[in-house]
Design a protein around this motif. Structure first.
Motif, PDB file in Angstrom:
ATOM      1  N   TYR A  40       9.923  18.078  61.027  1.00 35.27           N
ATOM      2  CA  TYR A  40      10.544  18.208  60.125  1.00 35.27           C
ATOM      3  C   TYR A  40       9.632  19.445  58.476  1.00 35.27           C
ATOM      4  CZ  TYR A  40      14.033  18.526  56.276  1.00 35.27           C
ATOM      5  OH  TYR A  40      14.614  18.545  55.790  1.00 35.27           O
ATOM      6  N   THR A  41       8.473  19.252  58.674  1.00 38.60           N
ATOM      7  CA  THR A  41       7.998  19.619  57.379  1.00 38.60           C
ATOM      8  C   THR A  41       7.574  20.760  58.373  1.00 38.60           C
ATOM      9  OG1 THR A  41       6.578  17.587  56.365  1.00 38.60           O
ATOM     10  CG2 THR A  41       5.700  19.630  56.408  1.00 38.60           C
ATOM     11  N   VAL A  42       7.345  21.443  59.217  1.00 33.59           N
ATOM     12  CA  VAL A  42       6.699  22.404  60.133  1.00 33.59           C
ATOM     13  C   VAL A  42       8.189  23.283  59.817  1.00 33.59           C
ATOM     14  CG1 VAL A  42       6.087  23.395  62.009  1.00 33.59           C
ATOM     15  CG2 VAL A  42       5.377  21.388  61.561  1.00 33.59           C
ATOM     16  N   ALA A  43       8.673  22.634  60.123  1.00 28.38           N
ATOM     17  CA  ALA A  43      10.489  23.728  59.739  1.00 28.38           C
ATOM     18  C   ALA A  43      10.777  23.847  58.815  1.00 28.38           C
ATOM     19  CB  ALA A  43      11.555  22.587  60.610  1.00 28.38           C
ATOM     20  N   VAL A  44      10.299  22.628  57.448  1.00 29.78           N
ATOM     21  CA  VAL A  44      10.674  23.516  56.610  1.00 29.78           C
ATOM     22  C   VAL A  44      10.039  24.259  55.511  1.00 29.78           C
ATOM     23  CG1 VAL A  44      11.154  22.628  53.613  1.00 29.78           C
ATOM     24  CG2 VAL A  44      12.441  20.936  56.154  1.00 29.78           C
ATOM     25  N   THR A  45       8.874  24.437  55.218  1.00 34.22           N
ATOM     26  CA  THR A  45       8.086  25.146  55.911  1.00 34.22           C
ATOM     27  C   THR A  45       8.223  26.821  56.410  1.00 34.22           C
ATOM     28  OG1 THR A  45       5.719  23.997  56.021  1.00 34.22           O
ATOM     29  CG2 THR A  45       5.654  26.331  55.611  1.00 34.22           C
ATOM     30  N   HIS A  46       8.423  26.737  57.684  1.00 34.81           N
ATOM     31  CA  HIS A  46       9.104  27.896  58.336  1.00 34.81           C
ATOM     32  C   HIS A  46      10.040  28.544  57.211  1.00 34.81           C
ATOM     33  CE1 HIS A  46      10.020  30.604  61.622  1.00 34.81           C
ATOM     34  NE2 HIS A  46      10.854  30.472  61.295  1.00 34.81           N
ATOM     35  N   ALA A  47      11.202  27.997  57.758  1.00 37.40           N
ATOM     36  CA  ALA A  47      12.505  28.045  56.320  1.00 37.40           C
ATOM     37  C   ALA A  47      12.074  28.935  54.797  1.00 37.40           C
ATOM     38  CB  ALA A  47      13.522  27.226  56.321  1.00 37.40           C
ATOM     39  N   TYR A  48      11.120  27.571  54.560  1.00 37.73           N
ATOM     40  CA  TYR A  48      11.050  28.428  52.965  1.00 37.73           C
ATOM     41  C   TYR A  48      10.490  30.296  52.884  1.00 37.73           C
ATOM     42  CZ  TYR A  48      12.524  24.724  50.078  1.00 37.73           C
ATOM     43  OH  TYR A  48      13.382  24.315  49.958  1.00 37.73           O
ATOM     44  N   LEU A  49       9.590  30.575  53.697  1.00 36.33           N
ATOM     45  CA  LEU A  49       8.613  31.216  54.398  1.00 36.33           C
ATOM     46  C   LEU A  49       9.353  32.702  54.766  1.00 36.33           C
ATOM     47  CD1 LEU A  49       5.703  32.523  54.802  1.00 36.33           C
ATOM     48  CD2 LEU A  49       6.187  31.605  57.285  1.00 36.33           C
ATOM     49  N   ARG A  50      10.389  32.350  55.667  1.00 38.82           N
ATOM     50  CA  ARG A  50      11.011  33.206  55.631  1.00 38.82           C
ATOM     51  C   ARG A  50      12.274  34.324  54.760  1.00 38.82           C
ATOM     52  NH1 ARG A  50      11.395  34.880  60.757  1.00 38.82           N
ATOM     53  NH2 ARG A  50       9.618  34.273  62.222  1.00 38.82           N
TER      54      ARG A  50
END
Length: 412
Positions: free
Chosen positions: A315-325
């Motif tokens: 979930y942390t990886v997915a959240v970081t990916h979303a904020y990056l994009r």
């Protein structure tokens, strides 16, 4: 003489919200562990246990849609207090209702938990810099995991013999609002936050959408159904609690490494490796249970801890990916949508897993985990081959330089 406004991004502000969040996690874990455990011991069918678990997630989904406007209107701190009061009141009702009716308070608790999640995650993620966002969010998740394991081991054993455990959980929910209510720091500026649509999120970060859904689909059963799974496989109540805590211990051990990787490398390869390992691990345990049933118990705790390690921290990886994009300027709206996706998975997962368990017995849980993880791994692999990951520098996406055709077109 001018008065200085309390800072929004100070250590004190983050400390207050994280302290309240840890207390919420402690109380929520008590309820999450005790409800399915007592229902299984009382002989309730697996599908009913799954429906009660899904009621929480349905409430969570409704909250993800309804609560952002409330948070923006009354502010993070007052909203946090309202949600804590709802959680405390709903927890007390378990002692007054028979097990088949426990879905009603779980629905209310899910509604309030969504509001808490939006308050906490938008506060943390909205104030973190791009280069450190994954690590700060990872520390928060790591501390949450510690509180969860401590609650499961410490209070879980007490819950086996105590009839007042719901009173204890309600008390902790009430105490959780104290550090947040006492802080002098202001919450994030909610009026500047813009909502994010699911369609836009899917266009810009489909891997984040799939990742959050996957974590919900897996963590829902791992949190709310595993106590019943342990009883069905022949474990006693104490070993069942150890199994549940072992999953979270595995997640705890991998939380920081995955958070660090999320800040330094592309997110999708991390997701691909993790979900592939979950599929292989579930298949291995299923094979062991089929061929060497006497040895299965020896492997059960370690392999489920590995499943927790590879799935829950994603979930942390997915959240970081979303904020990056998409960017942190849309923190509240983005957090609400990511939590909505997680909640959707967590609402569906327990029902599907327990339906398979109703038909196949306890092994239905492993079939579910193996099949789901294999499908997600195939999807992410296809996305990686079709669209390479962007460059990352200091936690932010780096736009590549113009290609030769683009330069020529500009000259003309």
């Amino acid at each position: 003489m001018t008065t200085q406004k309390p800072p929004t991004g100070s250590v004190a502000a983050l400390g207050a919200i994280v302290s309240g969040a840890l207390l919420l996690q402690l109380a929520g874990t008590i309820v999450n562990t005790v409800v399915p455990l007592r229902m299984a011991v009382a002989g309730q069918p697996p599908l009913l246990i799954g429906l009660v678990a899904s009621a929480y997630s349905v409430g969570f989904l409704v909250g993800c849609s309804a609560m952002p406007s409330l948070v923006r209107r009354i502010g993070h701190i007052r909203a946090f207090a309202v949600f804590a009061a709802l959680q405390a009141a709903a927890t007390l009702s378990f002692a007054l209702l028979p097990e088949p009716w426990w879905g009603a308070p779980r629905l209310i608790m899910g509604l309030a938990a969504a509001g808490h999640g939006i308050c906490i995650e938008s506060w943390i993620s909205g104030q973190a810099s791009g280069a450190k966002r994954g690590r700060i969010f990872g520390v928060y998740q790591l501390l949450n995991r510690v509180a969860m394991i401590g609650s499961q081991l410490g209070v879980g054993y007490l819950a086996i013999q105590s009839q007042d455990v719901f009173l204890l959980a309600s008390m902790v929910f009430s105490v959780a609002l104290i550090p947040v209510a006492l802080t002098r720091a202001r919450g994030p500026e909610s009026s500047e936050v813009v909502s994010v649509g699911l369609r836009a999120l899917w266009r810009q970060a489909p891997a984040a959408v799939v990742g959050c859904l996957y974590v919900g689909l897996v963590s829902g059963p791992l949190t709310s159904v595993i106590p019943a799974y342990g009883i069905l496989t022949g474990l006693d109540q104490r070993d069942t609690i150890l199994l549940t805590a072992g999953i979270q211990l595995g997640a705890l051990m991998m939380q920081w490494p995955m958070s660090l990787l999320a800040d330094r490398v592309a997110s999708r390869p991390i997701m691909l490796c993790a979900v592939s390992l979950v599929a292989v691990t579930a298949a291995s345990l299923l094979l062991i249970q089929s061929t060497e049933p006497t040895q299965a118990r020896l492997w059960l705790f370690g392999l489920f801890a590995l499943i927790g390690a590879c799935s829950v921290p994603l979930y942390t990886v997915a959240v970081t990916h979303a904020y990056l994009r998409i960017g942190r300027e849309q923190a509240v709206g983005l957090s609400a949508q990511l939590l909505f996706l997680w909640g959707t998975g967590a609402a569906i997962g327990p029902v599907v897993a327990t339906a398979l368990m109703q038909v196949l017995g306890a092994r239905g849980m492993l079939v579910y985990l193996m099949s789901l993880s294999a499908l997600v791994a195939i999807y992410i692999a296809l996305r990686i081959t079709r669209k390479p990951s962007p460059l990352i520098r200091d936690g932010e996406r780096v736009s590549p330089g113009p290609t030769i055709p683009e330069i020529e077109l500009t000259k003309r």
